[in-house]
Scaffold this motif. Structure first.
Motif, PDB file in Angstrom:
ATOM      1  N   GLN A   1       4.771   7.231   0.194  1.00  0.00           N
ATOM      2  CA  GLN A   1       3.321   7.066   0.379  1.00  0.00           C
ATOM      3  C   GLN A   1       2.644   7.248  -0.973  1.00  0.00           C
ATOM      4  O   GLN A   1       2.753   8.303  -1.583  1.00  0.00           O
ATOM      5  CB  GLN A   1       2.804   8.090   1.389  1.00  0.00           C
TER       6      GLN A   1
ATOM      7  N   GLY B   1      -3.115  12.042  -8.632  1.00  0.00           N
ATOM      8  CA  GLY B   1      -1.854  12.763  -8.738  1.00  0.00           C
ATOM      9  C   GLY B   1      -1.483  12.981 -10.199  1.00  0.00           C
ATOM     10  O   GLY B   1      -2.141  12.472 -11.118  1.00  0.00           O
TER      11      GLY B   1
ATOM     12  N   GLY C   1       3.517  11.914  -3.519  1.00  0.00           N
ATOM     13  CA  GLY C   1       3.192  12.742  -4.674  1.00  0.00           C
ATOM     14  C   GLY C   1       3.809  12.227  -5.958  1.00  0.00           C
ATOM     15  O   GLY C   1       5.009  12.343  -6.164  1.00  0.00           O
ATOM     16  N   GLY C   2       2.984  11.606  -6.795  1.00  0.00           N
ATOM     17  CA  GLY C   2       3.426  11.218  -8.131  1.00  0.00           C
ATOM     18  C   GLY C   2       4.289   9.975  -8.189  1.00  0.00           C
ATOM     19  O   GLY C   2       4.805   9.635  -9.252  1.00  0.00           O
TER      20      GLY C   2
ATOM     21  N   PHE D   1      -8.718  14.169   9.422  1.00  0.00           N
ATOM     22  CA  PHE D   1      -8.503  15.578   9.110  1.00  0.00           C
ATOM     23  C   PHE D   1      -8.659  16.369  10.411  1.00  0.00           C
ATOM     24  O   PHE D   1      -9.703  16.253  11.072  1.00  0.00           O
ATOM     25  CB  PHE D   1      -9.547  16.084   8.108  1.00  0.00           C
TER      26      PHE D   1
ATOM     27  N   ASN E   1      -6.396   7.545   9.553  1.00  0.00           N
ATOM     28  CA  ASN E   1      -6.076   8.930   9.212  1.00  0.00           C
ATOM     29  C   ASN E   1      -7.282   9.837   9.427  1.00  0.00           C
ATOM     30  O   ASN E   1      -8.403   9.469   9.096  1.00  0.00           O
ATOM     31  CB  ASN E   1      -5.631   8.965   7.736  1.00  0.00           C
TER      32      ASN E   1
ATOM     33  N   ALA F   1       0.901  15.527  -5.735  1.00  0.00           N
ATOM     34  CA  ALA F   1       0.036  14.581  -5.020  1.00  0.00           C
ATOM     35  C   ALA F   1      -1.441  14.708  -5.366  1.00  0.00           C
ATOM     36  O   ALA F   1      -1.971  15.807  -5.516  1.00  0.00           O
ATOM     37  CB  ALA F   1       0.221  14.776  -3.515  1.00  0.00           C
ATOM     38  N   GLY F   2      -2.112  13.568  -5.462  1.00  0.00           N
ATOM     39  CA  GLY F   2      -3.549  13.521  -5.665  1.00  0.00           C
ATOM     40  C   GLY F   2      -4.291  13.843  -4.372  1.00  0.00           C
ATOM     41  O   GLY F   2      -3.755  13.708  -3.277  1.00  0.00           O
TER      42      GLY F   2
ATOM     43  N   GLY G   1      -0.870   7.058  -3.278  1.00  0.00           N
ATOM     44  CA  GLY G   1      -2.325   7.045  -3.265  1.00  0.00           C
ATOM     45  C   GLY G   1      -2.895   6.608  -4.600  1.00  0.00           C
ATOM     46  O   GLY G   1      -3.485   5.523  -4.730  1.00  0.00           O
ATOM     47  N   THR G   2      -2.675   7.437  -5.614  1.00  0.00           N
ATOM     48  CA  THR G   2      -3.260   7.191  -6.934  1.00  0.00           C
ATOM     49  C   THR G   2      -2.984   5.776  -7.439  1.00  0.00           C
ATOM     50  O   THR G   2      -3.869   5.131  -8.017  1.00  0.00           O
ATOM     51  CB  THR G   2      -2.722   8.237  -7.937  1.00  0.00           C
TER      52      THR G   2
ATOM     53  N   GLN H   1       4.008  16.196   1.399  1.00  0.00           N
ATOM     54  CA  GLN H   1       3.135  16.046   0.232  1.00  0.00           C
ATOM     55  C   GLN H   1       3.579  17.032  -0.847  1.00  0.00           C
ATOM     56  O   GLN H   1       3.414  18.245  -0.703  1.00  0.00           O
ATOM     57  CB  GLN H   1       1.690  16.331   0.661  1.00  0.00           C
TER      58      GLN H   1
ATOM     59  N   ALA I   1      -1.498   5.331   0.797  1.00  0.00           N
ATOM     60  CA  ALA I   1      -2.061   6.580   1.324  1.00  0.00           C
ATOM     61  C   ALA I   1      -3.485   6.379   1.797  1.00  0.00           C
ATOM     62  O   ALA I   1      -4.261   5.668   1.160  1.00  0.00           O
ATOM     63  CB  ALA I   1      -2.038   7.657   0.241  1.00  0.00           C
ATOM     64  N   PRO I   2      -3.824   7.030   2.916  1.00  0.00           N
ATOM     65  CA  PRO I   2      -5.244   7.062   3.281  1.00  0.00           C
ATOM     66  C   PRO I   2      -5.977   7.806   2.187  1.00  0.00           C
ATOM     67  O   PRO I   2      -5.482   8.818   1.684  1.00  0.00           O
ATOM     68  CB  PRO I   2      -5.251   7.861   4.590  1.00  0.00           C
ATOM     69  N   MET I   3      -7.155   7.331   1.798  1.00  0.00           N
ATOM     70  CA  MET I   3      -7.929   8.013   0.754  1.00  0.00           C
ATOM     71  C   MET I   3      -9.389   8.016   1.179  1.00  0.00           C
ATOM     72  O   MET I   3     -10.173   7.140   0.798  1.00  0.00           O
ATOM     73  CB  MET I   3      -7.731   7.322  -0.603  1.00  0.00           C
ATOM     74  N   ALA I   4      -9.735   9.009   1.985  1.00  0.00           N
ATOM     75  CA  ALA I   4     -11.092   9.092   2.532  1.00  0.00           C
ATOM     76  C   ALA I   4     -12.113   9.013   1.404  1.00  0.00           C
ATOM     77  O   ALA I   4     -12.004   9.728   0.418  1.00  0.00           O
ATOM     78  CB  ALA I   4     -11.253  10.395   3.302  1.00  0.00           C
TER      79      ALA I   4
HETATM   80  C1  LIG Z   1      -8.464   9.840  -3.853  1.00  0.00           C
HETATM   81  C2  LIG Z   1      -7.512  10.385  -2.843  1.00  0.00           C
HETATM   82  C3  LIG Z   1      -7.956  10.618  -1.541  1.00  0.00           C
HETATM   83  C4  LIG Z   1      -7.063  11.082  -0.563  1.00  0.00           C
HETATM   84  N1  LIG Z   1      -7.502  11.209   0.725  1.00  0.00           N
HETATM   85  C5  LIG Z   1      -6.605  11.515   1.706  1.00  0.00           C
HETATM   86  C6  LIG Z   1      -6.983  11.447   3.072  1.00  0.00           C
HETATM   87  O1  LIG Z   1      -8.117  11.114   3.418  1.00  0.00           O
HETATM   88  N2  LIG Z   1      -6.056  11.775   3.996  1.00  0.00           N
HETATM   89  C7  LIG Z   1      -4.770  12.129   3.664  1.00  0.00           C
HETATM   90  O2  LIG Z   1      -3.965  12.409   4.559  1.00  0.00           O
HETATM   91  N3  LIG Z   1      -4.372  12.151   2.375  1.00  0.00           N
HETATM   92  C8  LIG Z   1      -5.249  11.845   1.388  1.00  0.00           C
HETATM   93  N4  LIG Z   1      -4.845  11.849   0.085  1.00  0.00           N
HETATM   94  C9  LIG Z   1      -3.470  12.297  -0.263  1.00  0.00           C
HETATM   95  C10 LIG Z   1      -2.455  11.167  -0.067  1.00  0.00           C
HETATM   96  O3  LIG Z   1      -2.154  11.029   1.300  1.00  0.00           O
HETATM   97  C11 LIG Z   1      -1.124  11.443  -0.807  1.00  0.00           C
HETATM   98  O4  LIG Z   1      -0.614  12.700  -0.444  1.00  0.00           O
HETATM   99  C12 LIG Z   1      -1.249  11.365  -2.314  1.00  0.00           C
HETATM  100  O5  LIG Z   1      -2.080  10.321  -2.720  1.00  0.00           O
HETATM  101  C13 LIG Z   1       0.132  11.164  -2.932  1.00  0.00           C
HETATM  102  O6  LIG Z   1       0.120  11.424  -4.296  1.00  0.00           O
HETATM  103  P1  LIG Z   1      -0.267  10.311  -5.408  1.00  0.00           P
HETATM  104  O7  LIG Z   1      -1.742  10.236  -5.369  1.00  0.00           O
HETATM  105  O8  LIG Z   1       0.278  10.889  -6.660  1.00  0.00           O
HETATM  106  O9  LIG Z   1       0.382   9.020  -4.995  1.00  0.00           O
HETATM  107  C14 LIG Z   1      -5.714  11.381  -0.911  1.00  0.00           C
HETATM  108  C15 LIG Z   1      -5.288  11.147  -2.222  1.00  0.00           C
HETATM  109  C16 LIG Z   1      -6.152  10.643  -3.193  1.00  0.00           C
HETATM  110  C17 LIG Z   1      -5.645  10.371  -4.577  1.00  0.00           C
END
Ligand SMILES: Cc1cc2nc3c(=O)[nH]c(=O)nc-3n(C[C@H](O)[C@H](O)[C@H](O)COP(=O)(O)O)c2cc1C
Length: 356
Positions: free
Chosen positions: A236, A325, A216-217, A71, A69, A179-180, A238-239, A175, A18-21
């Protein structure tokens, strides 16, 4: 199983980091892409020149495809100056009470220009561009097509998935409530979009023909297979990648994730003004009485940015936006390439076990 839309790009595994800005890095994205999954860079907070520099850093490390990615945000928005003044007082008082020598400042701009970011993304020309918080307009969609950039839209509801399909997106990332990070939707109030992934994936798969990516999760290869069984083309995560050494998340945040109780991973607005999932820590509890006074995103996000930086530098995870998440406690700290490889191996093993 070849993944529609990802396999033709040369991505081997049904796995998107996942992208994580603010937390991902070029090293993280490059390591994941290099391991045969799709690495992503969240560029939502970056000025155009930084976006270009980061994309170049990924390219210097791997010739595999990766995603950028953004916003989707308006160029300008109304700012309630009285609300800004009030919340600055609250935040400054909290920092003083917590012994952190930092105060809010009014930034020159509340957020980078989306138009400028979009132009930089086009120039960077990643294989994949993904978007959250809004829907692109048709002219921008055509611009991406012209450059042969695949488009992934974020949806938190079936209506949003349909909207991205109607616009011509190549895939939609749904999502789930688990999801985190920030809620990525745009049609409905966030509190109405907390739909669990087990409900959302089959609903979205029934509603659209484009590939659905589940988010998500999901923390392991079994979870990836579960998403696939529900009809998703890829997962996808992220966490799971936040604790990699390549992630820029503060050490205090990384340390708090393995001990995160799932019922303390809540939906939080007090850091950014937009609903986001993360640890309910001291800052979140302290700001609860003022929830009705919070300026919206991106205003509050900009006001708290220096505070979050100071909290990270001081090792104060309890004052940081510790996004994650609901399954955060299942993180496995290891280098990103090893994690991507482990996830792919687990997914394959689970698939074989299911086939009997
Ligand atoms: C620290 C963090 C930053 C995130 N930043 C973005 C982002 O910049 N753009 C985006 O589309 N999703 C972002 N997400 C959401 C992720 O795309 C995704 O939906 C999410 O991580 C999935 O759930 P998980 O964290 O349980 O794997 C972010 C998630 C986290 C945890």
């Amino acid at each position: 199983m070849p993944v529609p839309f990802l396999a033709p790009l040369g991505v081997e595994h049904p796995l998107v980091q996942a992208p994580m800005a603010g937390s991902d890095t070029p090293a993280l994205a490059a390591a994941v892409s290099g391991a045969g999954a799709l690495g992503s860079l969240g560029c939502g907070y970056l000025e155009p020149e930084d976006l270009l520099a980061r994309a170049a850093q990924v390219r210097a490390s791997t010739d595999r495809p990766f995603a950028l990615n953004l916003f989707v945000l308006p160029e300008s928005f109304a700012v309630d100056e009285a609300a800004v003044a009030r919340i600055r007082e609250r935040l400054d008082a909290l920092m003083a009470a917590e012994g952190l020598d930092v105060r809010t400042t009014r930034p020159a701009r509340w957020a980078p220009s989306f138009a400028d970011q979009f132009a930089a993304l086009c120039e960077a020309r990643p294989a994949v561009a993904s978007f959250a918080f809004g829907l692109l307009d048709q002219a921008r969609m055509r611009e991406l097509r012209r450059r042969d950039i695949r488009v992934v839209g974020t949806a938190t509801t079936v209506d949003e998935a349909r909207a991205w399909e109607a616009l011509g997106a190549d895939a939609v990332c749904v999502q789930g409530a688990e999801a985190g990070g920030h809620r990525g939707g745009f049609l409905h109030p966030p509190e109405e979009t907390l739909v669990g992934l087990f409900a959302l994936v089959p609903l979205a798969v029934r509603a659209v023909r484009i590939p659905v990516i589940a988010a998500g999760g999901i923390m392991d290869g079994r979870g990836m297979l579960a998403a696939e069984v529900l009809g998703a083309a890829a997962s996808q995560l992220g966490t799971a990648f936040l604790v990699c050494p390549e992630s820029a998340a503060a050490q205090a945040w990384k340390d708090d994730l393995p001990r995160a109780a799932e019922h303390r991973v809540g939906t939080i607005r007090s850091f950014s003004g937009r609903a986001a999932r993360g640890l309910v820590n001291r800052f979140v509890e302290a700001m609860r009485p003022f929830e009705h006074e919070l300026p919206p995103y991106p205003v509050l996000n900009a006001l708290t940015a220096p505070l979050r930086r100071a909290a990270a530098a001081a090792g104060r995870g309890d004052l940081l936006s510790e996004w994650c998440g609901q399954a955060a406690a299942r993180v496995r700290p290891m280098p990103a390439a090893a994690l991507a490889g482990t996830l792919a191996d687990e997914y394959r093993a689970a698939r074989q076990a299911l086939a009997g």
